[in-house]
Design an enzyme around this catalytic site. Structure first.
Site, PDB file in Angstrom:
ATOM      1  N   LYS A  63      -2.897   1.794  -0.882  1.00 38.31           N
ATOM      2  CA  LYS A  63      -1.526   1.418  -0.763  1.00 38.31           C
ATOM      3  C   LYS A  63      -1.133   0.852   0.408  1.00 38.31           C
ATOM      4  O   LYS A  63      -0.027   0.259   0.324  1.00 38.31           O
ATOM      5  CB  LYS A  63      -0.542   2.873  -1.369  1.00 38.31           C
ATOM      6  CG  LYS A  63      -1.242   3.734  -2.506  1.00 38.31           C
ATOM      7  CD  LYS A  63      -0.596   4.803  -2.646  1.00 38.31           C
ATOM      8  CE  LYS A  63      -0.940   5.741  -3.728  1.00 38.31           C
ATOM      9  NZ  LYS A  63      -1.333   7.016  -3.480  1.00 38.31           N
TER      10      LYS A  63
ATOM     11  N   ASP B 240      -9.887   0.549  11.235  1.00 35.57           N
ATOM     12  CA  ASP B 240     -10.360   1.204  12.134  1.00 35.57           C
ATOM     13  C   ASP B 240     -11.765   1.352  12.453  1.00 35.57           C
ATOM     14  O   ASP B 240     -12.099   0.456  13.467  1.00 35.57           O
ATOM     15  CB  ASP B 240     -10.093   2.739  11.682  1.00 35.57           C
ATOM     16  CG  ASP B 240      -9.102   3.285  12.059  1.00 35.57           C
ATOM     17  OD1 ASP B 240      -8.264   3.161  13.278  1.00 35.57           O
ATOM     18  OD2 ASP B 240      -8.281   4.212  11.329  1.00 35.57           O
TER      19      ASP B 240
HETATM   20  C1  PRP Z   1      -6.772   2.734   5.490  1.00 37.35           C
HETATM   21  C2  PRP Z   1      -6.613   1.126   5.405  1.00 37.35           C
HETATM   22  C3  PRP Z   1      -8.174   0.779   5.440  1.00 37.35           C
HETATM   23  C4  PRP Z   1      -9.076   1.885   5.852  1.00 37.35           C
HETATM   24  C5  PRP Z   1      -9.567   1.598   7.368  1.00 37.35           C
HETATM   25  O1  PRP Z   1      -6.619   3.200   4.345  1.00 37.35           O
HETATM   26  O2  PRP Z   1      -5.936   0.681   4.447  1.00 37.35           O
HETATM   27  O3  PRP Z   1      -8.492   0.478   3.977  1.00 37.35           O
HETATM   28  O4  PRP Z   1      -8.086   3.248   5.944  1.00 37.35           O
HETATM   29  O5  PRP Z   1     -10.136   2.209   7.824  1.00 37.35           O
HETATM   30  P1  PRP Z   1     -11.673   2.039   8.470  1.00 37.35           P
HETATM   31  O6  PRP Z   1     -11.685   1.017   9.128  1.00 37.35           O
HETATM   32  O7  PRP Z   1     -12.114   3.352   9.396  1.00 37.35           O
HETATM   33  O8  PRP Z   1     -12.701   1.998   7.362  1.00 37.35           O
HETATM   34  P2  PRP Z   1      -6.286   4.650   3.745  1.00 37.35           P
HETATM   35  O9  PRP Z   1      -7.454   5.449   3.402  1.00 37.35           O
HETATM   36  O10 PRP Z   1      -5.305   5.302   4.725  1.00 37.35           O
HETATM   37  O11 PRP Z   1      -5.526   4.518   2.390  1.00 37.35           O
HETATM   38  P3  PRP Z   1      -3.960   3.943   2.120  1.00 37.35           P
HETATM   39  O12 PRP Z   1      -3.881   2.593   2.287  1.00 37.35           O
HETATM   40  O13 PRP Z   1      -3.856   4.195   0.411  1.00 37.35           O
HETATM   41  O14 PRP Z   1      -3.124   4.891   3.008  1.00 37.35           O
END
Ligand code: PRP
Length: 175
Positions: free
Chosen positions: A43, A101
């Protein structure tokens, strides 16, 4: 007024707006004369996606996907929980993320999208926390580099809260 849980504001609403306009101008220049499909990842990225799209001057289409991860024990192991509505074959596609990240999620998404044979595939992120990177991913457009702290706001959550903050902030450590 900031929330009590907030330690400090990293980027104000005005700073975010100004930077998004700059990045949107760069995107518009790169895709001049073409249509661009923006793909948002639910989201977190929807706030950034809509703000960005409003300042892009080439014709834009939007599609969304959702992923679910298998938890902390399996970082980067994700699956598509809600797929795109339409194909992307032959299209110029820009994946829009709220944060990169480790890069694991992004790599999975880029590989998955790439297999669907778009004309081009790029990556645009609101936040980049390169200090956490485990694998290399090419970030074509980014708004801000951030330090190794937990941040919320402008789409980013803590336990699903704070996504609607107009600014981006560091959360207090005792939350
Ligand atoms: C976040 C972001 C990416 C991921 C990045 O999603 O939107 O998809 O984390 O992390 P990485 O580089 O370590 O793989 P999140 O899991 O926080 O979901 P959300 O957008 O629903 O909050």
């Amino acid at each position: 007024m900031t929330e009590p849980a907030i330690e400090r504001v990293l980027f104000t609403e005005d700073q975010i707006d100004a930077r998004i306009r700059e990045v949107a101008a760069g995107i518009s220049a790169k895709y001049t004369g073409r249509e661009l499909k923006l793909i948002g990842v639910l989201k977190g990225s929807i706030f950034f996606l809509t703000a960005l799209a409003r300042h892009i001057t080439v014709p834009v289409k939007i599609d969304l996907l959702a992923i679910s991860s298998f938890g902390k024990g399996a970082p980067g192991v994700v699956r598509i929980a809600k797929d795109l509505d339409d194909t992307i074959e032959g299209e110029d596609v820009l994946l829009v993320e709220d944060i990169v990240d480790t890069g694991l999620t992004t790599r999975y998404l880029l590989q998955t999208l790439s297999s669907r044979r778009p004309r081009s595939l790029g990556l645009c992120t609101l936040l980049d926390r390169t200090i956490r990177r485990l694998i290399q991913v090419q970030v074509d457009f980014r708004c801000f580099e951030i330090p190794d702290r937990f941040v919320v706001g402008f789409g980013l959550d803590y336990k699903q809260l704070y996504r609607n903050l107009t600014y981006i902030a560091v959360l207090k450590r005792d939350n």
